[in-house]
Design an enzyme around this catalytic site. Structure first.
Site, mmCIF file in Angstrom:
data_model
loop_
_atom_site.group_PDB
_atom_site.id
_atom_site.type_symbol
_atom_site.label_atom_id
_atom_site.label_comp_id
_atom_site.label_asym_id
_atom_site.label_seq_id
_atom_site.Cartn_x
_atom_site.Cartn_y
_atom_site.Cartn_z
ATOM 1 N N LYS A 252 0.819 -1.226 0.000
ATOM 2 C CA LYS A 252 0.000 0.000 0.000
ATOM 3 C C LYS A 252 0.849 1.271 0.000
ATOM 4 C CE LYS A 252 -4.673 0.290 1.162
ATOM 5 N NZ LYS A 252 -5.819 -0.196 1.743
ATOM 6 N N ARG A 253 2.062 1.143 0.523
ATOM 7 C CA ARG A 253 2.978 2.292 0.538
ATOM 8 C C ARG A 253 3.232 2.834 -0.865
ATOM 9 N NH1 ARG A 253 7.983 1.388 1.203
ATOM 10 N NH2 ARG A 253 7.800 -0.867 1.055
#
Ligand code: GLU
Length: 467
Positions: A252-253
């Site tokens: 998700k980063r």
């Protein structure tokens, strides 16, 4: 098993999370291959991990595949000649084949405790060997089998070099000594991934296994089971892994990890498919639609280098696909998020005006919302409102616009030239105060479009607030 030699491929997700971008790429490449070859695309749910698998994730994966437009010919929801298509419904089938392996002498029960296996592992690591089972229970006489321990079932790996021709990695060799006898059925009677996958691929007549490189080390184990059961071994293509631009595993980063994340951020399925087509494959052109991708796809052209998922690149793709998209469709997609009663005609014009500028559906609403409600001023915008020349420009604008009966492209240009003449300002110093007063922002769609969407009254009302 199939009797014809038609291509059959499968996508086999585990429903332990949403459809990940890497899995979506696997689904896409299998789908492209099947569609190009007029073969069959099978969807199989690998839910043997009962603790982590859920029906909700299964449902979400099916929905995301449908949303991407990747339709399957056989699967848990539509059935087919080789069902059931959920591994949790196939335990009886796995039992039949594990019994067969025992009878043939290719598998044996193993009673070794966790403690013994852990102690063995530590000893091997200390001695600098790769850890593997030492085969102690291979020769355990029947009458010495402990009654109080539920055994696992191990595959008796023959000592050999397993060789196969991978479409991506070419010829590969694996020494079975490295992994030894591995577990095919757990002490809970549940078939392990490596076993269930072989039985399913064989019975479902899968001709090509296209999956991520992370499974490469499983393949020799699987081939040994295929061989022991006399099943034909499928062809393999192991795709390179997908990383973020910083070369760490995609998470998700990096902006998004699942198709659901991308959907929620306002990406169009065709833009996502386009980016996926560029991951580990060079389609030869920048923008593709599904039909083009079906034509150009080739297993032989898959790359061995890691693929980079870049959300910024996806945004530029998305902007282009938004520009190409039918406005009515975009209105349908964006409309519900605006929560305003706006005329369809106005919304159509507003969406059209955002094309070329908006990178996501969310950005379309970001462009439209300030035109519907009183603008909220960004910090940079507030600074411009404080400039000495701003009031002057806005004052003249208010005067000049009042002289026009209504707004058109001609009157817009006339008003702007008048302000230019009367203030001597041009470029940014001329346009920015007007943009800011009308939208509260320093960026956005062309000013002329803002005028047309707000209408004469809208422009006058907003400008007057700053006089
Ligand atoms: N269920 C496995 C996974 O999601 C499938 C791997 C395979 O395609 O064999 O990784």
């Amino acid at each position: 098993m199939t009797t014809d030699n038609k291509i059959r491929v499968r996508f086999a997700p585990s429903p332990t999370g949403h459809l990940h971008i890497g899995n979506a790429r696997a689904a896409l490449f299998n789908w492209l291959f099947a569609r190009q070859k007029a073969g069959q695309f099978v969807l199989r749910i690998e839910d043997t991990d009962v603790e982590r698998s859920t029906k909700a994730f299964e449902q979400s994966i099916l929905e995301d595949l449908k949303w991407l437009g990747l339709d399957w010919d056989e699967g848990p929801d539509k059935g087919g000649p080789f069902g059931p298509y959920r591994q949790s419904e196939r335990f009886g089938i796995y039992k039949e084949y594990s019994d067969k392996l025992i009878t043939q002498g290719n598998a044996y029960p193993c009673y070794c405790t966790h403690e013994r296996l852990e102690e063995l592992r530590q000893r091997q690591i200390k001695a600098g060997w790769p850890p593997k089972y030492d085969g102690r229970c291979r020769t355990l006489p029947k009458n010495e089998r402990p009654k109080d321990i539920k055994p696992v079932l191990r595959f008796k790996s023959p000592e050999k070099t397993v060789t196969f021709e991978d479409k991506v990695h070419r010829k590969l060799l694996f020494d079975s000594n490295v992994f030894g006898d591995f577990i095919i059925v757990g002490s809970d009677d549940i078939a392990t991934y490596n076993f269930a996958v072989v039985i399913d691929d064989a019975l479902m007549g899968i001709t090509h296994v296209i999956r991520g490189e992370d499974h490469l080390s499983n393949t020799p184990r699987q081939i040994l089971i295929f061989e022991a059961l006399g099943f034909p071994v499928p062809e393999y293509a192991h795709m390179s892994l997908i990383f973020g631009p910083d070369r760490t595993p995609l998470s998700k980063r990096h902006g998004a990890a699942s198709i659901n994340d991308l959907k929620e951020s306002g990406f169009l399925p065709e833009a996502i498919l386009n980016h996926l087509c560029h991951l580990g494959f060079s389609p030869g052109k920048e923008f593709l639609f599904r039909e083009d991708a079906i034509k150009v796809f080739s297993l032989n052209k898959l790359s061995r280098s890691p693929a980079i998922f870049d959300i910024e690149r996806l945004k530029t793709f998305n902007r282009a696909y938004i520009e190409k998209a039918d406005t009515e469709r975009l209105v349908e997609l964006v409309g519900p998020h605006l929560q305003e009663s706006i005329s369809k005609e106005w919304l159509k014009n507003a969406v059209d005006a955002s094309k070329g500028e908006a990178m996501t559906l969310k950005q379309i609403s970001d462009i439209i919302l300030p035109l519907l409600a009183p603008p909220i001023f960004e910090k940079d915008a507030e600074k411009i409102l404080e400039e000495s020349y701003t009031k002057k420009i806005l004052g003249i604008l208010a005067e000049e616009i009042q002289k026009e009966p209504d707004l058109s492209s001609d009157t817009y240009n006339k008003i702007i030239s008048k302000i230019k003449q009367r203030t001597g300002e041009s470029g940014k110093r001329l346009f920015m105060p007007i943009r800011v007063a009308l939208t509260g922002r320093v960026t956005g769609i062309e000013l002329e479009k803002v005028f047309m969407l707000l209408g004469k009254k809208g422009v006058v009302d907003r400008v007057k607030k700053h006089l």
